[in-house]
Design a protein around this motif. Structure first.
Motif, PDB file in Angstrom:
ATOM      1  N   PRO A 259       0.826  -1.214   0.000  1.00 46.53           N
ATOM      2  CA  PRO A 259       0.000   0.000   0.000  1.00 46.53           C
ATOM      3  C   PRO A 259       0.856   1.258   0.000  1.00 46.53           C
ATOM      4  O   PRO A 259       1.975   1.252   0.505  1.00 46.53           O
ATOM      5  CB  PRO A 259      -0.783  -0.118   1.309  1.00 46.53           C
ATOM      6  CG  PRO A 259      -0.014  -1.056   2.152  1.00 46.53           C
ATOM      7  CD  PRO A 259       0.785  -1.926   1.256  1.00 46.53           C
ATOM      8  N   ASP A 260       0.303   2.327  -0.601  1.00 37.02           N
ATOM      9  CA  ASP A 260       1.039   3.597  -0.616  1.00 37.02           C
ATOM     10  C   ASP A 260       1.064   4.217   0.768  1.00 37.02           C
ATOM     11  O   ASP A 260       2.080   4.693   1.231  1.00 37.02           O
ATOM     12  CB  ASP A 260       0.362   4.569  -1.595  1.00 37.02           C
ATOM     13  CG  ASP A 260       0.744   4.248  -3.024  1.00 37.02           C
ATOM     14  OD1 ASP A 260       1.912   3.916  -3.239  1.00 37.02           O
ATOM     15  OD2 ASP A 260      -0.137   4.306  -3.884  1.00 37.02           O
ATOM     16  N   LEU A 261      -0.087   4.238   1.397  1.00 36.91           N
ATOM     17  CA  LEU A 261      -0.206   4.871   2.709  1.00 36.91           C
ATOM     18  C   LEU A 261      -1.142   4.022   3.560  1.00 36.91           C
ATOM     19  O   LEU A 261      -2.171   3.559   3.079  1.00 36.91           O
ATOM     20  CB  LEU A 261      -0.779   6.280   2.538  1.00 36.91           C
ATOM     21  CG  LEU A 261      -0.731   7.190   3.752  1.00 36.91           C
ATOM     22  CD1 LEU A 261       0.697   7.677   4.010  1.00 36.91           C
ATOM     23  CD2 LEU A 261      -1.636   8.398   3.547  1.00 36.91           C
ATOM     24  N   ILE A 262      -0.770   3.827   4.796  1.00 36.47           N
ATOM     25  CA  ILE A 262      -1.591   2.971   5.665  1.00 36.47           C
ATOM     26  C   ILE A 262      -2.143   3.810   6.807  1.00 36.47           C
ATOM     27  O   ILE A 262      -1.414   4.610   7.407  1.00 36.47           O
ATOM     28  CB  ILE A 262      -0.746   1.795   6.228  1.00 36.47           C
ATOM     29  CG1 ILE A 262      -0.166   0.982   5.077  1.00 36.47           C
ATOM     30  CG2 ILE A 262      -1.600   0.899   7.118  1.00 36.47           C
ATOM     31  CD1 ILE A 262       0.956   0.071   5.483  1.00 36.47           C
ATOM     32  N   ASN A 263      -3.434   3.619   7.071  1.00 29.77           N
ATOM     33  CA  ASN A 263      -4.068   4.314   8.190  1.00 29.77           C
ATOM     34  C   ASN A 263      -4.336   3.279   9.275  1.00 29.77           C
ATOM     35  O   ASN A 263      -5.063   2.323   9.056  1.00 29.77           O
ATOM     36  CB  ASN A 263      -5.377   4.941   7.687  1.00 29.77           C
ATOM     37  CG  ASN A 263      -6.054   5.774   8.749  1.00 29.77           C
ATOM     38  OD1 ASN A 263      -5.667   5.748   9.911  1.00 29.77           O
ATOM     39  ND2 ASN A 263      -7.065   6.524   8.346  1.00 29.77           N
TER      40      ASN A 263
ATOM     41  N   LYS B 258       3.792   5.538   6.316  1.00 25.49           N
ATOM     42  CA  LYS B 258       4.378   5.392   4.989  1.00 25.49           C
ATOM     43  C   LYS B 258       5.595   4.472   5.168  1.00 25.49           C
ATOM     44  O   LYS B 258       6.404   4.680   6.073  1.00 25.49           O
ATOM     45  CB  LYS B 258       4.821   6.786   4.510  1.00 25.49           C
ATOM     46  CG  LYS B 258       5.367   6.824   3.137  1.00 25.49           C
ATOM     47  CD  LYS B 258       4.293   7.002   2.116  1.00 25.49           C
ATOM     48  CE  LYS B 258       4.912   6.838   0.731  1.00 25.49           C
ATOM     49  NZ  LYS B 258       3.942   6.563  -0.282  1.00 25.49           N
TER      50      LYS B 258
END
Lengths: 176, 706
Positions: free
Chosen positions: B161-165, B172
């Motif tokens: 994934p590009d960005l994880i929440n 990142k």
């Protein structure tokens, strides 16, 4: 008969206006600092989507419920013509859900890194267009994404390289 | 003769020193390399461990998605691109190949359904893909109406994934691949990682936290800590020796020859280890600081007696027994212990030579104190009872621990970073490997397919998953064609009749996706042209893998098994070693005296193991190896006591205190392997000293000479 003609004329005009507006957005290159979109936490909407098929007169239409949760991600609950639920949690990498999440989180750095940005705002209505940069993963499959809205997202238009265009309309949105 | 030997010693030292100076050896900092060598029979374990030990994961945590993105970009801009490459999977290249050969590809799930002719389920899933608002058609519907290519690609596993929440924070992840030339030079790599940590500090603020994970990071922190610990131990040992000289000899003049002998001892140890080994592990340096405590013994014995002829026999026996005890480590099969053995044996031998060749040339005036410590008889009985009871009872409570994972405990910060990375990447499954061999790629792919046939796709990654064998590709084409024949007309009203006919009449082209080195992933799975590796996740029963001719590798388990085998053989060797030493000592002394000399070591060894049992500490290989060192040191004390020299009591007390002090300091080091040795050696040497006090050697004055 007159009434019918008026309806047809109105539909054609609105379609023309939308198309013009969509093409026009690419006249407004922008940068993250100049973009303002309302920040959403949790939104529920109805959606309807229309996909065109390249080299074909046929359309694929579906509709259902849409949920966006800032912490969990994006859920499309299709109720017509088949019942199915597609959810993209925030740790998954679906390009469209990633874009929706980035827009909602105002993560313009992510958007700016992967897309050329175009933005236009008239009163409370705004349009944001994204064109994948050549270095972006989306470049091989996507031509552009145009997102328009007011208080909420109203429409997403996805133009792809192989699989035609997809238009997702959002209605009856409510935040909670 | 002595003059010749003196010149020869200096010449050898200078020549070997110049050789090592011109051919410097690397300092190894990889923790895994401390416990197994490149010469091991199971070279695949080494290969796999090396393969997975050059990656660094950088995790950027922020409460704002935008800040996380910005900081990640800043971090990337600041790193040295010649040292660290970003691990990028070029999906476009393989995607184009997949599009070209899409009809040869089916996900395992769909393939199984098609074999069972469960066409209704296949069409139902195709509808779901078709109506999914955010799905992409990788191919036009007239080429792939069921979107089976999407299904196949999804089955390969999710993309990074590009960005994880996670928990209201944004993450990142940047995956860095260490350049191979730098990875082979731990010194250079540590220098570069130091720069990374500086960047980490510069970019961290109240909104951003940056974490690092990966083997090079563990190695960097472990070696940095080890270097600090070496300096502290050296400093404290020197302060202790200075204090001891000042207190006992009432003179600091002796410090110069003692310091010189120690320096030459350590230098010679380093030279020998540099010549024999390709690289010296940083933990060898940590352990070898204890040479200070051991080497000083010879100097103390000389300066206390002031007459070489009086101590030459004891000194020689002592040197031989200690060197022999360390020599046992050469057969441990553990690289670190082999290095420690060579380093220490050479150092000890050189200090011995310095004492017998050069010390008689020194003429210093000093007036040592006289302590003459003797245990009271009442205390002797009490101490003997405690030692025997501890040894006997402790043996009933002992437990062994051979798990390699328990030998190294990372710092809390690193552990937190590793846990966070596992949570973010979903990589918290147990990873094992299957090694597949074949005459050619096609045979390897077919073997892989047999092995993975019954495994869920999420439980493995293999080359055959990305490039099926030619047989499977052809089968997939035929299965797809059967699906078209049975369902296409009713499923796809959106296609024209002409398009449907084209799909139904298509014939297999005899063209296959081939293994091409230019495609991504290939080098991740191929060890060489005849060997591939399957990465397995959470495999509970590897029987099917082994039955199909693959070699199953569970790295921590395999290493732990090797450690266990090594421990068992070391335990079995203890009694024969005691018997051999007893025979040697019986030849030099009388059997009764030999028994008196050897008993303190036996008591010290059994007490130390017993104490570990009573304290609930699990006994590992390194505790067992320490027993050999205790035997070596314990024999020294008894051998010198058996010489019955006038001041021998003081000499043994002083030499014991310096050794115990050095080993005691090791118990505070961060690396469990070393502090295990420190603890057991401290207790073992104290007991050796005390038990050597239990016996009376006065009757042995008339015994045989060496």
């Amino acid at each position: 008969m007159k009434k019918f003609l008026w309806i047809i004329t109105a539909i054609l005009l609105s379609s023309y206006t939308i198309t013009m507006a969509q093409d026009g957005i690419f006249q407004h290159p922008s940068s993250p600092n100049n973009i303002y979109i309302p920040k959403y936490k949790n939104v529920n909407c109805k959606f309807s989507q229309t996909k065109t098929i390249p080299n074909s007169q046929a359309y694929i239409k579906s509709s259902g419920n849409f949920k966006f949760q800032n912490t969990n991600g994006v859920i499309f609950e299709t109720t017509y013509p088949v019942k199915t639920t597609t959810s993209y949690t925030t740790d998954q990498n679906n390009r469209i859900s990633g874009i929706i999440t980035a827009v909602s989180n105002r993560d313009y750095s992510y958007l700016n890194k992967n897309f050329d940005l175009f933005y236009n705002k008239v009163n409370s209505d705004w349009t944001l267009a994204l064109r994948p940069k050549t270095s972006s993963k989306a470049h091989s499959v996507m031509k552009s994404v145009i997102i328009s809205g007011g208080d909420f997202i109203k429409q997403i238009n996805i133009n792809t390289i192989n699989s035609g265009d997809t238009t997702i309309n959002f209605t009856q949105c409510s935040a909670y | 003769m002595k003059k010749f030997l003196r010149i020869l010693f200096i010449l050898i030292l200078i020549i070997t020193g110049i050789f090592v100076l011109n051919n410097p050896t690397n300092t190894e900092t990889n923790i895994l390399k401390a416990v197994f060598s490149n010469n091991t029979a199971d070279s695949t374990v080494v290969e796999l461990s090396n393969r997975y030990s050059s990656k660094i994961n950088v995790i950027i945590e922020s409460s704002s998605a935008e800040i996380a993105e910005k900081k990640a970009q800043e971090f990337y801009n600041l790193i040295d691109k010649k040292t660290f490459g970003i691990e990028k999977f070029d999906s476009s290249k393989i995607l184009e190949t997949y599009k070209k050969y899409n009809k040869n590809l089916l996900s395992t799930y769909t393939r199984q359904k098609l074999i069972k002719k469960e066409y209704n389920e296949i069409t139902s899933e195709a509808f779901t893909r078709l109506y999914n608002p955010v799905s992409f058609m990788l191919l036009p519907l007239n080429e792939d109406p069921y979107m089976l290519l999407e299904d196949y690609i999804q089955s390969l596993g999710k993309d990074n994934p590009d960005l994880i929440n996670l928990n209201n924070k944004f993450y990142k992840i940047i995956m860095l691949e260490v350049n191979k030339s730098k990875a082979l030079s731990p010194d250079l790599l540590n220098g570069e990682i130091k720069k990374l940590t500086k960047t980490q500090q510069e970019l961290s603020d109240k909104n951003t936290t940056i974490y690092f994970t990966g083997t090079p990071i563990h190695s960097y922190y472990a070696s940095s800590k080890a270097k600090t610990e070496i300096n502290i131990i050296c400093l404290l040992s020197l302060i202790f020796i200075i204090g001891l000289c000042y207190f006992y000899f009432r003179s600091l003049k002796l410090l110069a020859p003692i310091a010189l002998s120690l320096a030459i001892g350590i230098l010679s140890g380093y030279i020998a280890a540099s010549i024999i080994f390709k690289s010296i592990h940083v933990l060898t340096f940590v352990f070898s600081t204890t040479l200070i405590g051991i080497c000083i013994d010879y100097s103390l014995h000389y300066f206390i007696e002031k007459d070489l002829s009086k101590i030459i026999k004891s000194l020689t026996i002592s040197m031989i027994t200690t060197v022999s005890a360390f020599a046992v480590l050469l057969f441990s099969g553990v690289e670190l212990l082999k290095q420690i053995a060579v380093f220490t044996m050479t150092g000890l031998f050189c200090v011995y030579l310095i004492v017998i060749l050069y010390y008689p040339l020194i003429n210093l005036n000093y007036n040592p104190r006289k302590i003459n410590f003797v245990l009271p008889n009442k205390s002797k009985k009490f101490i003997a009872t405690i030692i025997i009871l501890t040894a006997v009872f402790g043996l009933f409570y002992h437990k062994f621990d051979d798990d390699i994972r328990n030998m190294y405990i990372p710092s809390r910060t690193l552990l937190k970073a590793e846990n966070l990375f596992n949570e973010l990447s979903g990589n918290n499954k147990k990873t094992t490997f299957a090694i597949v061999e074949g005459k050619n790629i096609e045979e390897i792919l077919q073997k892989e397919e047999n092995i993975t046939e019954k495994l869920p796709t999420s439980n493995y990654q293999a080359l055959s998953k990305f490039i099926p064998s030619k047989i499977k590709q052809k089968e997939n084409f035929e299965l797809r064609k059967e699906l078209y024949k049975n369902t296409l007309k009713s499923y796809a009203p959106f296609l024209t009749e002409n398009e449907i006919n084209l799909l139904l009449t298509e014939k297999f082209s005899d063209k296959f996706i081939e293994v091409d080195n230019n495609l991504p992933l290939i080098n991740d799975f191929l060890i060489n042209k005849n060997t591939s590796v399957i990465v397995l996740y959470d495999i509970k029963n590897p029987d099917n893998i082994i039955k199909n001719g693959a070699k199953y590798i569970d790295i921590p388990k395999d290493i732990s098994q090797r450690i266990k085998e090594c421990r068992i053989s070391c335990v079995k060797m203890i009694i024969p070693v005691f018997i051999i030493l007893f025979i040697i000592l019986s030849i030099i002394y009388k059997p009764k005296t030999a028994l008196k000399i050897i008993l303190p070591s036996i008591l010290a060894a059994t007490f130390s193991i017993g104490l570990l049992g009573i304290l609930g500490q699990q006994i590992n290989l390194f505790h067992i190896l320490a027993i050999y060192l205790i035997i070596g040191f314990g024999l020294d004390y008894s051998v010198f006591r058996a010489s019955c020299l006038e001041k021998v009591s003081d000499a043994v007390l002083l030499s014991c205190s310096t050794s115990v002090f050095s080993f005691f300091l090791l118990t505070f080091t961060s690396f469990k392997l070393i502090n295990s040795l420190g603890f057991i050696l401290t207790t073992g040497l104290i007991v050796s000293y005390l038990t050597s006090n239990l016996f009376n050697y006065e009757n042995n004055r008339q015994e045989k000479k060496l």
